[in-house]
Enzyme design. Structure first.
Site, PDB file in Angstrom:
ATOM      1  N   THR B 152       0.884  -1.175   0.000  1.00 50.12           N
ATOM      2  CA  THR B 152       0.000   0.000   0.000  1.00 50.12           C
ATOM      3  C   THR B 152       0.918   1.222   0.000  1.00 50.12           C
ATOM      4  O   THR B 152       1.331   1.678  -1.054  1.00 50.12           O
ATOM      5  CB  THR B 152      -0.960  -0.002   1.206  1.00 50.12           C
ATOM      6  OG1 THR B 152      -0.238  -0.269   2.400  1.00 50.12           O
ATOM      7  CG2 THR B 152      -2.026  -1.059   1.016  1.00 50.12           C
ATOM      8  N   LYS B 178       3.548  -6.660   4.068  1.00 51.19           N
ATOM      9  CA  LYS B 178       3.356  -5.245   3.743  1.00 51.19           C
ATOM     10  C   LYS B 178       3.060  -4.466   5.018  1.00 51.19           C
ATOM     11  O   LYS B 178       2.511  -5.004   5.981  1.00 51.19           O
ATOM     12  CB  LYS B 178       2.247  -5.072   2.714  1.00 51.19           C
ATOM     13  CG  LYS B 178       0.841  -5.215   3.254  1.00 51.19           C
ATOM     14  CD  LYS B 178       0.044  -3.974   2.961  1.00 51.19           C
ATOM     15  CE  LYS B 178      -0.806  -3.570   4.129  1.00 51.19           C
ATOM     16  NZ  LYS B 178      -1.109  -2.174   4.241  1.00 51.19           N
ATOM     17  N   THR B 189      -2.486  -2.183   9.724  1.00 50.66           N
ATOM     18  CA  THR B 189      -2.633  -3.227   8.670  1.00 50.66           C
ATOM     19  C   THR B 189      -1.255  -3.604   8.241  1.00 50.66           C
ATOM     20  O   THR B 189      -0.555  -2.769   7.695  1.00 50.66           O
ATOM     21  CB  THR B 189      -3.403  -2.687   7.510  1.00 50.66           C
ATOM     22  OG1 THR B 189      -4.683  -2.443   8.002  1.00 50.66           O
ATOM     23  CG2 THR B 189      -3.464  -3.673   6.357  1.00 50.66           C
ATOM     24  N   GLU B 276       5.563   4.742   7.493  1.00 50.15           N
ATOM     25  CA  GLU B 276       5.239   5.891   6.643  1.00 50.15           C
ATOM     26  C   GLU B 276       6.071   7.112   7.034  1.00 50.15           C
ATOM     27  O   GLU B 276       6.030   7.561   8.170  1.00 50.15           O
ATOM     28  CB  GLU B 276       3.746   6.198   6.744  1.00 50.15           C
ATOM     29  CG  GLU B 276       2.914   5.128   6.048  1.00 50.15           C
ATOM     30  CD  GLU B 276       1.420   5.264   6.281  1.00 50.15           C
ATOM     31  OE1 GLU B 276       0.667   4.605   5.560  1.00 50.15           O
ATOM     32  OE2 GLU B 276       1.031   6.015   7.182  1.00 50.15           O
ATOM     33  N   ASN B 398      -0.817  10.882   5.864  1.00 47.43           N
ATOM     34  CA  ASN B 398      -2.074  10.431   6.446  1.00 47.43           C
ATOM     35  C   ASN B 398      -3.141  11.505   6.491  1.00 47.43           C
ATOM     36  O   ASN B 398      -4.312  11.215   6.692  1.00 47.43           O
ATOM     37  CB  ASN B 398      -1.833   9.864   7.850  1.00 47.43           C
ATOM     38  CG  ASN B 398      -1.247   8.472   7.772  1.00 47.43           C
ATOM     39  OD1 ASN B 398      -1.889   7.557   7.284  1.00 47.43           O
ATOM     40  ND2 ASN B 398      -0.017   8.315   8.225  1.00 47.43           N
TER      41      ASN B 398
END
Lengths: 407, 407
Positions: B152, B178, B189, B276, B398
């Protein structure tokens, strides 16, 4: 009449309190030392952080209020006097002795607070000179200055005051507080000093303060980080000359309780909404919980979920992140009974996603004030938690922070 | 020889597994559907998120592995199929039926995973076409493509493989995973798919997977946010034709366990370090704890303390924030017995702050890899947690995320 009425006057709204704020040199060029003093003996109570690495002054403060009395508050910013070992404790006690000496009370009548960088010893020569200067400048006119004096990264000084009636006698309570990062009180660095002229028994004062903190300062969070120095302290000097409140059932106790709750709620909200780098004032209300604790835990779970905080900043109506945050608390909640509402738009209702106009919903998130309402469908307890969004400025502010050379 | 040896081949390193990844149109122009299939019946185990708002496919996956067998994995990105109510569950079951039909196995032999936006129904027409296309493209050559297909916001595909010996027979295990936000597995996730050709009893497989996940994927955190969709699944098809491992004491169980741990540790670290917006790879090791759980809780407390994460980003040697984070866990730890070391520099030792060269210490934080070591001085248990820093890019990423119109 209502139970209380907001009034001006800040932390010095009550009778027979004086304050001063000075620059003693811990920080480069800002006020860094505040003194608050009651002109007469006062009942006192305080709650301090539960952090296991808590700062030296929190031990001194606990000692000071153990007998239910205190008369002077001394607080510095720029240095937390935390993780400073034996010497840090000696320094905190020395602050108490110096402030007591300067205001004519025993060292054990002095509440001591520090906030700032962790791990450095206090520059005690500067602190000593500052305490002498502050004592000389004590005045009824320094409420605003005191509010400024305890600021660290706050964007504005925070104060609030109210008056209330006990058996026909008008009493007052005023307070100041500072945030603005590392806020997840339990207690979490926030400092709050409250001065009231109500005559009240120390035991009842403590009981009411502890209860009030649970519903106010312990209901806010900026970043989920619990600080080492948080302290809420209250002095009640009886200058209003009401009949002393001793029991919760006494006539007037409820009025004081309401005024105390009001002042603390306002100060707590100011702290939460003025979180470092914040652009949004977020209120999360959880209803239909089995207990206040459960409701608050769910609300805090959402308030501290970084993806929710980013969503508030980004103004995207991504309600699924709220659902994920509720689920992540691992509390015994059931999606099939939960409802989720943001800005009055219901997105999830008892197990079923609702249809709504995404563009219209997104538009509502442009407001500075964001309201999230969650119903758990379990009981009738509720809680409200106040927080802010997470922004690039929060990180820049906390990443650019530079530790000074150890003293 | 060592217990295992790293090998190339990724998720298809083991015999008799095939995979495919296609773009079916859930996402705009990226791969969004991955299929992995064992050419023979396989023992299977899976652990899924504990989030109470967990996604529909996690229920299907639990059903699939309940009997200890599964043969096909189907996973989509771009849509989490979470908070989708009754229809979401029907859709997840339909994915299992379609993937089973396409690969010639029962629906109950299919592990289903989804990751992406929460609260929208899956576009089942696209998913159906995608599953048919993926089944037609299954091949031994698609390991790299499969790793890309489940990405992702990951910045690179994550795969790892190893070989090990069971009673003289060479076996292999490979996996893909991932991340990269919403990572605080419990399971939090992240998705991870493992394929091994070892012959092993399903019960033992499950036992080893659960234990392994505790020490690997449950030891990483990016933002403290637990996701709704996390799944780690393993298929063991026995194509290596070793004598079937049934008990932990069986010769070779330890070799498989070591290889499994190695592959999962590497994948977990890749996820944590590729958080991230991350610029730092942070390893937090806690020793001298009373239990693994205590050690891990302290390490996670530091890993999730936003002010520590900002410090790593800002490269300031502000060790006091680590102390504050340890204290904020509210665990029964005593600063007087704790030692704190960052990049090998001891800043706090059993109640006493240490002297060190701040400029030199700061210089060490310029490395991409940051090591924090904390000794609790209580017992002999330990744990390692992997994480990353918190950066303005995390928030931008985000906050800029845009929810799509509900289907």
């Amino acid at each position: 009449m209502t139970d209380f009425k907001p009034i001006p006057g800040g932390v010095l709204a009550a009778k027979d309190f004086v304050a001063a704020a000075v620059h003693c040199g811990i920080k480069k060029d800002k006020l860094d030392l505040v003194m608050i003093h009651s002109l007469r003996p006062a009942a006192a109570a305080a709650t301090v952080t539960q952090n296991k690495f808590r700062a030296a002054p929190t031990y001194v403060t606990q000692e000071a209020v153990a007998d239910g009395n205190a008369q002077t508050i001394i607080a510095n910013s720029g240095n937390a006097n935390c993780a400073t070992g034996e010497q840090g404790l000696l320094d905190a006690w020395r602050m108490a002795a110096l402030a007591g000496n300067a205001t004519g009370v025993e060292a054990t009548e002095v509440i001591v607070c520090s906030t700032g960088h962790i791990g450095d010893l206090l520059p005690m020569d500067k602190v000593e000179a500052g305490i002498a200067e502050a004592a000389a400048k004590l005045s009824r006119d320094n409420a605003e200055l005191a509010a400024r004096g305890i600021m660290t990264t706050d964007s504005y000084p925070k104060s609030c005051a109210a008056e209330f009636e006990v058996n026909g006698v008008t009493c007052r309570i005023g307070g100041i507080a500072k945030g603005a990062g590392m806020i997840h009180p339990n207690m979490a660095t926030m400092l709050c000093f409250l001065c009231t002229d109500v005559a009240i028994d120390a035991k009842l004062l403590r009981q009411l303060l502890v209860d009030c903190v649970e519903h106010t300062f312990n209901c806010i969070t900026v970043d989920g980080d619990m600080s080492t120095n948080d302290t809420v302290a209250i002095l009640a000097n009886g200058a209003a000359e009401n009949e002393t409140l001793v029991y919760l059932e006494d006539k007037g106790s409820d009025a004081f309780q309401a005024a105390l709750r009001y002042v603390c709620t306002e100060l707590a909200k100011m702290i939460a909404f003025d979180g470092e780098g914040a652009t949004k004032a977020v209120t999360i209300r959880v209803t239909e919980a089995e207990s206040f604790e459960e409701a608050r835990a769910v609300a805090k779970g959402v308030a501290n979920y970084n993806l929710c905080k980013c969503m508030f900043y980004g103004m995207d109506f991504n309600w699924g992140r709220v659902a994920a945050a509720i689920g992540a608390t691992l509390l015994d909640v059931d999606p099939a009974r939960i409802s989720i509402e943001i800005q009055g738009i219901r997105a999830w209702h008892r197990g079923v996603p609702e249809r709504f106009d995404l563009q219209a919903a997104r538009q509502l998130l442009r407001d500075r004030e964001i309201f999230v309402k969650i119903s758990l469908g379990k009981g009738d307890a509720e809680a409200t938690v106040w927080t802010c969004d997470l922004t690039p400025e929060y990180i820049t502010l906390n990443a650019e922070y530079e530790s000074a050379e150890p003293a």
